[in-house]
Design an enzyme around this catalytic site. Structure first.
Site, PDB file in Angstrom:
ATOM      1  N   GLU A 186      15.996 -47.033 -82.600  1.00 47.01           N
ATOM      2  CA  GLU A 186      16.514 -46.363 -81.401  1.00 47.01           C
ATOM      3  C   GLU A 186      15.349 -45.565 -80.828  1.00 47.01           C
ATOM      4  O   GLU A 186      15.004 -44.503 -81.368  1.00 47.01           O
ATOM      5  CB  GLU A 186      17.694 -45.463 -81.790  1.00 47.01           C
ATOM      6  CG  GLU A 186      18.899 -46.228 -82.314  1.00 47.01           C
ATOM      7  CD  GLU A 186      19.824 -46.698 -81.198  1.00 47.01           C
ATOM      8  OE1 GLU A 186      19.894 -46.011 -80.159  1.00 47.01           O
ATOM      9  OE2 GLU A 186      20.458 -47.749 -81.356  1.00 47.01           O
ATOM     10  N   CYS A 230      17.184 -38.411 -75.520  1.00 41.53           N
ATOM     11  CA  CYS A 230      16.591 -39.726 -75.249  1.00 41.53           C
ATOM     12  C   CYS A 230      17.224 -40.420 -74.059  1.00 41.53           C
ATOM     13  O   CYS A 230      16.605 -41.280 -73.436  1.00 41.53           O
ATOM     14  CB  CYS A 230      16.697 -40.623 -76.480  1.00 41.53           C
ATOM     15  SG  CYS A 230      18.362 -40.727 -77.134  1.00 41.53           S
TER      16      CYS A 230
END
Lengths: 487, 468
Positions: B209, B243
């Protein structure tokens, strides 16, 4: 290196043009592939024969039938596979659109293997095209006739820029792997698998690695030995043992070992006649290197049947070894040849322990009349896939994902799984630009009240019945109104 | 190899089969729930000390979202664990064909510092649910949270099967020398490459990720105030260290003017006239990042904010206008409370701009015209997409969360986490009977047998003429 850059660059430019995104285009390419397989059947069978000494009906059922099946399935199902899938919403997103949208990844690389040289390139290719990607195809140079045929045929039927074929050996593959791809599917051995993954890591490219290992085959005392051995013989010696999911070795009780040998011998007679070498249905080892490797595995072994070899024609007779020691050379590497070691174990527990001490295999086989025993073996071991009371067959059911685990690989394909492997599943949430009411509970300045509302919206464990949903919807509306008023 | 002993202990526990029964997994997951409840205050305090995380944000992102995942998992675990029976073909009609969800074995989860509890527990929930043993490596950057996790978490979980490892860069490199059966990593693309390279040595599958610059297109037709609120919330939550935060805005010069006014009002509504005094605005997690962000402030024009305070590692909620694509702030993921606006002529230019760059974790598009939102969706590629809002797509556990290209590979959340940590094993359980049908496949091969095999196994196109 430059040539590879050009080929991949052209494929990328072609992908970016957007022409392979429409379903019509993808279906048209798949139809063209189908046409190719039907029109060039003779040439394909001839190439496979030249590479592996495989006769027509055999090659057809192993390599062409499966490809036609995948093509028909993909063309039939593509619209439903490619459609956005709505997902279950929560209280917060009740009024929004939420779905998963499958999208092409971009430019993908398929590296084929030599043992089933046509199908191992075509089956991934079908999935990659169906998913809307550009595809660089690199068939194995060891099966050189099929590689050349694929290189000649694909450009005649498919879009030349989107689906280029690159031929060559290790240097060309290495050069190809320095380029950036959006997915790599590699079929081959674990050693090269590691090299492929390391090269992919530089570009953060996801990989599907279809590798191998020693697929164990446990035969329980309680089973129809004649049937079991016939099925095992078929799976072991097809393609002269050069099958990634061939039963590599047998585990059985010492009391049935000789019966197993007798049954396999009898079956071999039925299949290939007295003189195996002259049977048109028995293949050859692909090249001298592998021939020498397999012959080397016979050293010091008790040969219960077979053992004859002929280097000139790369012929190795169907061979059975008995009382094999777990530490011997033949038990150290994937055999990939027509040599079947039998190891004795005193119980199914011993067999399970033996299997679990080793690397996870691509396939696992267990023969027994006792369903519970089969279930136990499956539950207490790990492998890419399993067939109980037969061998190989899980490969032919495309609704089952086909792939390895641990040393035998990662990822899977076949049927819809191919489409998913070569797609990105993009999460999409489309909200309304109005309806700011409920949003206000998340904005600063914070307050305990807001925290409590957040908990309510996100944590309610609710029953999924219709009444439950209706109540929830009502609660949601009430909540929205209350919040709009109080904030 | 300093961790070899630990890994082999866990592997021995794994081989015993301890983590496989559903009751065991449920017990461990419920213990995780108790950890979140009983240690809530400590978590809020630790994240506050580490990065000035406002308690509302910490409670929402670290506690509530984790519990939501936990509930989803506990509600559905027995269904997820069941064998998935699949459609069969004519040859396998009488067989049992199913997909078995096998745990991988010993898995490694490496968490980042920005949501140090959520991005650790989120994957952990799925790893436990899937029946694995887990080595957990919290981020060394957020020292207080790291200490809390290392000291408190092991007392809730079975020590035989779950271990917390505290490690810096050097030690993590040594940790990665061991063979794991799965590695789940959240962090930057550059470290992602290192992880995947290490994983390749053992043929370990990975989920990465990662991140990127998430573009946020704002069309001319929209409710500017709502857009400003939603974008500001997404950008300044956790002081921009998210993010999936909107990294930069693309809009027309006309919209830029309107947005600047709306954003200014929003920021004041949210944080007051001096955000440094607000309880709801965070701080930068480390000195290195603070310096990095300070330097980025020289791009474009500072229209809102721009103040910094090194002692507190405070950077004000900042908006930069007239930013140019070649400015420093457009060269890296910002990961801070600075929102650059890059003017573009129209939607087509915005889409081309997005497509000329690496694929981000998420693409945002704001418009009251649904067609515009759908155009941006269809013509771009990203991990996920959210129209008319920011961040919210990750709160819906039925949507997969992950990147594509350099923003990552793999996905998780909800059932996808369970699936990520399971090997989907294709199983075919056949009958010993009906051997005569099998005979069609055995040598000697004949055209006749082939014809019958074809007839039995061909997938017919719907509507195809069957007379042929």
């Amino acid at each position: 290196m430059e040539r590879m850059q050009q080929v991949v660059g052209r494929a990328r430019a072609a992908f970016n043009s957007g022409r392979c995104r429409s379903l019509e285009f993808r279906l048209q390419q798949l139809k063209a592939l189908e046409q190719m397989v039907q029109e060039k059947e003779k040439e394909i069978l001839a190439a496979i024969k030249a590479d592996l000494h495989k006769c027509g009906p055999n090659a057809y059922s192993h390599e062409i039938l499966g490809v036609l099946g995948e093509l028909a399935l993909a063309m039939d199902k593509l619209p439903s596979w490619a459609a956005p899938q709505p997902v279950k919403k929560n209280l917060l997103t009740m009024r929004d659109e939420a779905y998963i949208c499958p999208e092409p990844l971009g430019v993908v690389l398929i590296i084929g293997a030599w043992n089933y040289p046509f199908v191992l390139v075509m089956q991934p290719l079908i999935g990659a095209i169906a998913a809307g990607n550009a595809v660089v195809v690199k068939p194995s140079e060891i099966s050189e006739n099929t590689a050349q045929l694929v290189a000649d045929l694909l450009p005649q039927y498919l879009d030349k820029e989107l689906y280029p074929v690159v031929t060559g050996g290790v240097p060309e593959t290495t050069a190809l792997l320095t380029q950036r791809f959006d997915h790599i599917l590699y079929t081959g051995n674990s050693t090269v698998g590691k090299i492929v993954m390391a090269a992919a890591a530089k570009h953060l490219t996801p990989v599907t690695l279809e590798l191998g290992g020693k697929s164990p085959c446990y035969i329980d005392k309680d089973c129809d030995l004649a049937v079991a051995c016939r099925r095992i013989t078929w799976g072991k010696y097809m393609n002269c043992g050069q099958t990634c999911i061939a039963p590599d070795y047998i585990l059985c009780d010492p009391s049935i070992q000789s019966k197993v040998v007798e049954n396999i011998k009898a079956t071999l007679q039925e299949f290939y006649g007295e003189d195996v070498k002259s049977s048109p249905d028995y293949e050859r080892i692909v090249n001298k290197r592998h021939f020498k490797r397999i012959v080397g595995l016979l050293e010091g072994q008790k040969i219960a049947h077979g053992g004859q070899t002929d280097e000139a024609s790369c012929f190795i007779a169907p061979t059975i070894l008995t009382d094999v020691s777990p530490e011997s050379k033949v038990m150290e590497e994937e055999i990939f040849g027509p040599v079947l070691p039998i190891l004795t174990v005193k119980s199914v527990d011993e067999a399970i322990e033996f299997i679990n001490r080793r690397e996870k295999p691509l396939a696992l086989y267990v023969f027994s009349n006792d369903k519970k025993l089969i279930k136990r073996v499956i539950s207490q071991t790990s492998s890419g896939g399993v067939t109980g009371n037969d061998v190989i067959m899980h490969y032919f059911l495309s609704t089952l994902p086909f792939g390895g685990v641990g040393n035998s690989g990662m990822g899977a394909y076949h049927g819809k799984h191919s489409f998913e492997t070569f797609s990105h599943r993009r999460a999409c949430l489309i909200k309304d630009l109005k309806m700011e009411g409920t949003n206000k509970l998340r904005y600063p300045p914070s307050s305990q009240k807001k925290v409590d509302w957040a908990k309510f919206f996100l944590l309610k464990r609710f029953n999924k019945g219709r009444v439950g949903l209706a109540v929830l919807a009502l609660l949601g509306i009430v909540a929205a109104v209350v919040i709009t008023v109080s904030f | 190899n300093p961790y070899a002993g630990l890994v082999s202990c866990l592997r021995a526990a794994w081989l015993c089969g301890k983590t496989r029964p559903m009751e065991y997994r449920v017990a461990q997951l419920e213990a995780l729930g108790r950890f979140l409840d009983e240690k809530k205050q400590e978590i809020l305090e630790a994240t506050s000390s580490d990065m000035g995380k406002p308690s509302f944000e910490a409670e929402f992102s670290e506690i509530i979202l984790c519990k939501s995942e936990l509930h989803e998992t506990l509600n559905n675990l027995s269904r997820w664990m069941k064998d998935e029976h699949v459609d069969k073909n004519s040859v396998t009609r009488w067989d049992s064909a199913f997909i078995r969800k096998d745990p991988y074995g010993v898995v490694l989860i490496i968490a980042p510092w920005n949501y140090p509890v959520n991005l650790l527990l989120g994957p952990l929930i799925g790893a436990i649910a899937a029946g694995n043993c887990v080595i957990i490596k919290p981020s060394e950057m957020t020292k207080n949270t790291e200490r809390l996790v290392a000291e408190a978490l092991p007392s809730y979980l079975d020590k035989d099967c779950f271990a917390v490892v505290t490690a810096g860069v050097q030690e993590t490199t040594r940790l990665l020398e061991n063979k794991f059966d799965y590695i789940f990593f959240t962090g930057s693309p550059s470290v992602g490459r290192i992880i995947m390279t290490a994983a390749a040595k053992h043929l370990t599958p990975v989920t990465l990720e990662l991140g990127g610059k998430n573009p946020c297109y704002v069309s001319d037709t929209c409710d500017v105030q709502n857009v400003a609120r939603r974008v500001a919330w997404g950008r300044f939550f956790n002081a921009g260290q998210t993010c999936i935060a909107p990294d930069y805005v693309l809009c027309s010069l006309e919209m830029q003017e309107k947005l600047l006014l709306a954003l200014s009002k929003t920021i004041t509504d949210f944080y007051g006239s001096n955000p440094q005094k607000s309880h709801d605005f965070g701080r930068i997690a480390g000195e290195k990042h603070f310096q990095r962000l300070q330097e980025l402030l020289c791009s474009g024009q500072v229209v809102i904010g721009g103040e910094t305070d090194e002692a507190e590692r405070y950077i004000a909620p900042t908006v930069l206008a007239d930013v140019h694509p070649s400015d420093p702030i457009m060269q890296e993921e910002i990961f801070g409370p600075i929102l650059p606006i890059v003017p573009v002529a129209n939607m087509d230019e915005a889409i081309d701009f997005i497509n000329s760059r690496e694929r981000p974790l998420v693409v945002y598009a704001f418009s009251s015209n649904n067609k515009v939102v759908n155009q941006v969706l269809e013509r771009t590629s990203s991990g996920g997409f959210c129209g008319n809002d920011t961040l919210m797509h990750v709160t819906l556990t039925s949507l997969p969360f992950g990147g594509v290209g350099s923003s990552g590979l793999g996905m998780y959340h909800g059932k996808f986490t369970f699936n990520t940590f399971s090997h989907h094993r294709g199983c075919l359980h056949r009958y010993m009977g009906r051997e005569t049908i099998n005979a069609l496949r055995y040598p000697p091969y004949t055209q006749q047998k082939l014809g019958l095999v074809r007839a039995a196994s061909e997938v017919k196109r719907k509507g195809a003429c069957t007379l042929l």
